[in-house]
Design a protein around this motif. Structure first.
Motif, PDB file in Angstrom:
ATOM      1  N   VAL A  97     -56.966 -69.987  30.894  1.00 50.44           N
ATOM      2  CA  VAL A  97     -56.822 -70.043  29.431  1.00 50.44           C
ATOM      3  C   VAL A  97     -57.565 -68.860  28.831  1.00 50.44           C
ATOM      4  O   VAL A  97     -58.787 -68.763  28.933  1.00 50.44           O
ATOM      5  N   ARG A 126     -52.144 -68.550  27.911  1.00 49.50           N
ATOM      6  CA  ARG A 126     -52.535 -68.860  29.291  1.00 49.50           C
ATOM      7  C   ARG A 126     -51.853 -67.926  30.288  1.00 49.50           C
ATOM      8  O   ARG A 126     -50.662 -67.637  30.167  1.00 49.50           O
ATOM      9  N   HIS A 156     -56.054 -76.208  29.707  1.00 47.48           N
ATOM     10  CA  HIS A 156     -56.077 -75.771  31.108  1.00 47.48           C
ATOM     11  C   HIS A 156     -55.196 -76.660  31.971  1.00 47.48           C
ATOM     12  O   HIS A 156     -54.516 -76.176  32.893  1.00 47.48           O
TER      13      HIS A 156
END
Length: 242
Positions: A97, A126, A156
Protein backbone atom coordinates in the motif's frame (compact mmCIF):
# COMPACT_ATOMS: atom_id res chain seq x y z
CA UNK A 1 -27.52 -23.38 -0.57
CA UNK A 2 -29.10 -26.09 -2.70
CA UNK A 3 -27.39 -29.43 -3.26
CA UNK A 4 -26.50 -29.05 -6.92
CA UNK A 5 -24.76 -25.72 -6.20
CA UNK A 6 -22.74 -27.37 -3.42
CA UNK A 7 -21.69 -30.12 -5.84
CA UNK A 8 -20.83 -27.55 -8.50
CA UNK A 9 -18.59 -25.64 -6.06
CA UNK A 10 -16.91 -28.87 -4.92
CA UNK A 11 -16.10 -29.95 -8.48
CA UNK A 12 -15.08 -26.39 -9.43
CA UNK A 13 -12.57 -26.38 -6.55
CA UNK A 14 -11.26 -29.78 -7.67
CA UNK A 15 -10.67 -28.42 -11.19
CA UNK A 16 -9.01 -25.21 -9.95
CA UNK A 17 -6.78 -27.25 -7.62
CA UNK A 18 -5.95 -29.59 -10.52
CA UNK A 19 -7.48 -32.69 -8.95
CA UNK A 20 -8.97 -32.88 -12.43
CA UNK A 21 -6.57 -31.65 -15.13
CA UNK A 22 -7.37 -30.26 -18.57
CA UNK A 23 -8.47 -33.09 -20.83
CA UNK A 24 -9.54 -35.38 -18.00
CA UNK A 25 -12.98 -36.93 -18.03
CA UNK A 26 -15.15 -36.31 -14.99
CA UNK A 27 -16.76 -39.40 -13.47
CA UNK A 28 -20.03 -40.40 -15.14
CA UNK A 29 -23.36 -39.03 -13.95
CA UNK A 30 -24.09 -42.37 -12.28
CA UNK A 31 -20.73 -42.36 -10.50
CA UNK A 32 -21.17 -38.78 -9.33
CA UNK A 33 -24.72 -39.49 -8.18
CA UNK A 34 -23.44 -42.37 -6.04
CA UNK A 35 -20.51 -40.35 -4.75
CA UNK A 36 -22.66 -37.44 -3.57
CA UNK A 37 -25.74 -39.56 -2.72
CA UNK A 38 -28.06 -37.52 -4.94
CA UNK A 39 -30.20 -38.09 -8.02
CA UNK A 40 -28.84 -37.93 -11.55
CA UNK A 41 -31.02 -34.86 -12.11
CA UNK A 42 -29.13 -33.04 -9.33
CA UNK A 43 -25.84 -34.03 -10.94
CA UNK A 44 -27.05 -32.80 -14.32
CA UNK A 45 -27.83 -29.39 -12.79
CA UNK A 46 -24.34 -29.21 -11.25
CA UNK A 47 -22.74 -30.22 -14.56
CA UNK A 48 -24.84 -27.61 -16.35
CA UNK A 49 -23.34 -24.90 -14.11
CA UNK A 50 -19.84 -26.21 -14.83
CA UNK A 51 -20.64 -26.15 -18.54
CA UNK A 52 -22.01 -22.60 -18.47
CA UNK A 53 -19.00 -21.29 -16.53
CA UNK A 54 -16.43 -22.79 -18.87
CA UNK A 55 -15.05 -25.62 -16.74
CA UNK A 56 -16.21 -28.55 -18.85
CA UNK A 57 -17.39 -29.45 -22.34
CA UNK A 58 -19.84 -32.25 -23.03
CA UNK A 59 -18.79 -34.71 -25.72
CA UNK A 60 -21.25 -37.29 -26.95
CA UNK A 61 -20.14 -40.80 -26.19
CA UNK A 62 -17.41 -39.66 -23.81
CA UNK A 63 -18.93 -37.50 -21.10
CA UNK A 64 -17.72 -34.30 -19.44
CA UNK A 65 -14.22 -33.22 -20.46
CA UNK A 66 -12.37 -30.75 -18.23
CA UNK A 67 -11.31 -27.60 -20.11
CA UNK A 68 -8.01 -25.79 -19.71
CA UNK A 69 -8.33 -23.37 -16.78
CA UNK A 70 -5.32 -21.09 -17.08
CA UNK A 71 -3.71 -19.54 -14.02
CA UNK A 72 -2.90 -15.83 -13.97
CA UNK A 73 -5.94 -15.11 -16.13
CA UNK A 74 -8.05 -12.04 -15.39
CA UNK A 75 -11.71 -12.28 -16.46
CA UNK A 76 -13.08 -9.49 -18.61
CA UNK A 77 -16.54 -9.74 -17.08
CA UNK A 78 -17.43 -10.48 -13.50
CA UNK A 79 -16.54 -8.49 -10.42
CA UNK A 80 -13.78 -10.22 -8.49
CA UNK A 81 -11.28 -8.77 -6.04
CA UNK A 82 -7.55 -9.24 -6.56
CA UNK A 83 -7.36 -11.27 -3.35
CA UNK A 84 -10.05 -13.65 -4.64
CA UNK A 85 -8.14 -14.10 -7.91
CA UNK A 86 -4.89 -14.57 -5.99
CA UNK A 87 -6.45 -17.29 -3.86
CA UNK A 88 -8.28 -19.05 -6.70
CA UNK A 89 -5.30 -19.05 -9.06
CA UNK A 90 -2.58 -19.60 -6.41
CA UNK A 91 -0.68 -16.46 -7.42
CA UNK A 92 2.55 -15.88 -5.47
CA UNK A 93 1.78 -12.25 -4.75
CA UNK A 94 2.32 -9.50 -2.21
CA UNK A 95 0.49 -6.19 -1.87
CA UNK A 96 2.25 -2.91 -1.01
CA UNK A 97 0.00 0.00 0.00
CA UNK A 98 1.70 3.18 -1.20
CA UNK A 99 -1.16 5.60 -0.43
CA UNK A 100 -4.31 5.57 1.69
CA UNK A 101 -5.49 9.14 2.05
CA UNK A 102 -8.61 11.30 2.19
CA UNK A 103 -8.69 13.62 -0.82
CA UNK A 104 -11.19 15.31 -3.15
CA UNK A 105 -11.85 13.55 -6.45
CA UNK A 106 -9.70 14.95 -9.28
CA UNK A 107 -11.81 17.32 -11.40
CA UNK A 108 -11.62 15.12 -14.52
CA UNK A 109 -12.74 12.07 -12.55
CA UNK A 110 -15.59 13.98 -10.87
CA UNK A 111 -16.76 15.05 -14.33
CA UNK A 112 -16.57 11.44 -15.59
CA UNK A 113 -18.63 10.23 -12.63
CA UNK A 114 -21.04 13.17 -12.94
CA UNK A 115 -20.28 14.31 -9.40
CA UNK A 116 -19.60 17.83 -8.06
CA UNK A 117 -16.02 19.10 -8.10
CA UNK A 118 -14.34 18.55 -4.74
CA UNK A 119 -16.40 15.45 -3.88
CA UNK A 120 -14.68 13.86 -0.84
CA UNK A 121 -13.07 10.47 -1.43
CA UNK A 122 -10.51 8.03 -0.10
CA UNK A 123 -7.63 7.30 -2.48
CA UNK A 124 -5.94 3.91 -2.12
CA UNK A 125 -2.92 3.11 -4.26
CA UNK A 126 -1.40 -0.37 -4.21
CA UNK A 127 1.46 -2.16 -5.94
CA UNK A 128 0.92 -5.87 -6.68
CA UNK A 129 4.10 -7.89 -6.64
CA UNK A 130 4.09 -11.26 -8.39
CA UNK A 131 7.20 -13.37 -7.89
CA UNK A 132 9.05 -10.29 -6.65
CA UNK A 133 8.10 -7.96 -9.53
CA UNK A 134 5.53 -5.16 -9.40
CA UNK A 135 3.36 -5.98 -12.42
CA UNK A 136 0.08 -4.31 -11.40
CA UNK A 137 -0.63 -0.83 -10.08
CA UNK A 138 -4.11 -0.43 -8.58
CA UNK A 139 -5.64 2.98 -7.96
CA UNK A 140 -8.98 3.18 -6.13
CA UNK A 141 -11.18 6.14 -5.29
CA UNK A 142 -13.87 5.34 -2.70
CA UNK A 143 -16.62 7.90 -2.21
CA UNK A 144 -16.45 9.11 1.38
CA UNK A 145 -20.24 9.48 1.49
CA UNK A 146 -20.45 5.67 1.29
CA UNK A 147 -17.08 4.52 2.67
CA UNK A 148 -16.07 6.94 5.41
CA UNK A 149 -12.77 5.28 6.29
CA UNK A 150 -10.46 2.55 5.01
CA UNK A 151 -8.08 1.10 7.63
CA UNK A 152 -4.56 0.39 6.39
CA UNK A 153 -4.93 -3.29 7.28
CA UNK A 154 -8.04 -3.55 5.13
CA UNK A 155 -6.35 -1.73 2.25
CA UNK A 156 -3.51 -4.23 2.45
CA UNK A 157 -5.79 -7.25 2.70
CA UNK A 158 -8.91 -6.63 0.60
CA UNK A 159 -11.14 -3.59 0.09
CA UNK A 160 -14.09 -5.78 -0.80
CA UNK A 161 -13.73 -8.04 2.25
CA UNK A 162 -13.85 -4.95 4.47
CA UNK A 163 -16.74 -3.37 2.56
CA UNK A 164 -18.84 -6.53 2.50
CA UNK A 165 -17.97 -8.27 5.76
CA UNK A 166 -17.22 -5.33 8.07
CA UNK A 167 -19.44 -2.58 6.68
CA UNK A 168 -22.16 -5.01 5.59
CA UNK A 169 -22.62 -3.43 2.16
CA UNK A 170 -23.58 -5.51 -0.89
CA UNK A 171 -21.46 -4.89 -3.99
CA UNK A 172 -23.58 -5.22 -7.10
CA UNK A 173 -21.98 -4.55 -10.47
CA UNK A 174 -19.42 -2.54 -12.44
CA UNK A 175 -19.11 -0.81 -15.78
CA UNK A 176 -15.67 -1.63 -17.20
CA UNK A 177 -13.43 -0.16 -19.88
CA UNK A 178 -10.27 -1.97 -21.01
CA UNK A 179 -7.63 -0.18 -23.09
CA UNK A 180 -3.98 -0.50 -24.04
CA UNK A 181 -2.21 2.80 -23.38
CA UNK A 182 1.34 4.20 -23.45
CA UNK A 183 3.17 3.60 -20.17
CA UNK A 184 3.46 6.79 -18.14
CA UNK A 185 6.40 8.05 -16.13
CA UNK A 186 4.48 6.97 -13.01
CA UNK A 187 4.11 3.45 -14.43
CA UNK A 188 7.87 3.24 -14.93
CA UNK A 189 8.46 4.59 -11.43
CA UNK A 190 6.03 2.34 -9.55
CA UNK A 191 6.03 -0.82 -11.70
CA UNK A 192 8.83 -3.14 -12.78
CA UNK A 193 8.58 -2.50 -16.50
CA UNK A 194 11.10 -3.76 -19.03
CA UNK A 195 12.94 -1.39 -21.35
CA UNK A 196 10.76 -2.62 -24.21
CA UNK A 197 7.51 -2.10 -22.24
CA UNK A 198 6.05 0.90 -24.03
CA UNK A 199 2.40 0.17 -23.17
CA UNK A 200 0.30 -1.17 -20.31
CA UNK A 201 -3.21 -2.64 -20.13
CA UNK A 202 -5.56 -0.33 -18.21
CA UNK A 203 -8.84 -1.55 -16.71
CA UNK A 204 -11.11 1.23 -15.46
CA UNK A 205 -14.29 0.44 -13.54
CA UNK A 206 -17.17 2.41 -12.08
CA UNK A 207 -18.44 0.15 -9.30
CA UNK A 208 -21.92 0.20 -7.72
CA UNK A 209 -23.65 -1.31 -4.73
CA UNK A 210 -26.59 -3.63 -5.24
CA UNK A 211 -28.96 -0.69 -4.71
CA UNK A 212 -27.24 1.14 -7.66
CA UNK A 213 -25.27 3.53 -5.42
CA UNK A 214 -21.94 4.45 -7.00
CA UNK A 215 -19.19 3.93 -4.43
CA UNK A 216 -15.90 3.28 -6.24
CA UNK A 217 -13.81 4.19 -9.25
CA UNK A 218 -10.86 1.91 -9.86
CA UNK A 219 -8.00 2.01 -12.34
CA UNK A 220 -5.85 -1.11 -12.60
CA UNK A 221 -2.68 -0.88 -14.70
CA UNK A 222 -1.08 -4.16 -15.83
CA UNK A 223 2.22 -5.08 -17.41
CA UNK A 224 1.44 -6.50 -20.84
CA UNK A 225 3.54 -9.66 -20.69
CA UNK A 226 2.41 -10.95 -17.31
CA UNK A 227 -1.34 -11.49 -17.52
CA UNK A 228 -3.99 -12.44 -20.03
CA UNK A 229 -7.47 -10.99 -19.91
CA UNK A 230 -9.96 -13.67 -20.84
CA UNK A 231 -13.65 -14.36 -21.08
CA UNK A 232 -15.32 -17.68 -21.68
CA UNK A 233 -17.98 -17.42 -24.37
CA UNK A 234 -20.45 -20.12 -25.26
CA UNK A 235 -22.45 -20.11 -28.50
CA UNK A 236 -26.20 -20.03 -27.92
CA UNK A 237 -28.65 -21.70 -30.24
CA UNK A 238 -30.02 -18.78 -32.31
CA UNK A 239 -33.53 -20.20 -32.00
CA UNK A 240 -33.36 -19.75 -28.23
CA UNK A 241 -33.07 -15.97 -28.61
CA UNK A 242 -36.02 -15.57 -30.93
Amino acid sequence: MNKFTEIYLTIEAAILNQVYSAGDLLPSENELAKKYAVSRETIRKALSLLLENGYIQKKQGKGSIVLDVKRFDFPVSGLTSYKELQTAQHINSQTIVTKNIHTPLPDALAKHLKLPEGTPAIYVERQRQVNGEVVILDKDYLLASVISDMPDAAAHDSLYTYIEQTLGLVIGYAQKEITVEPATAEDHLLMDLHDEDTHVVVVRSDVYLEDTTLFQYTESRHRLDRFRFVEFARRRNPSETL
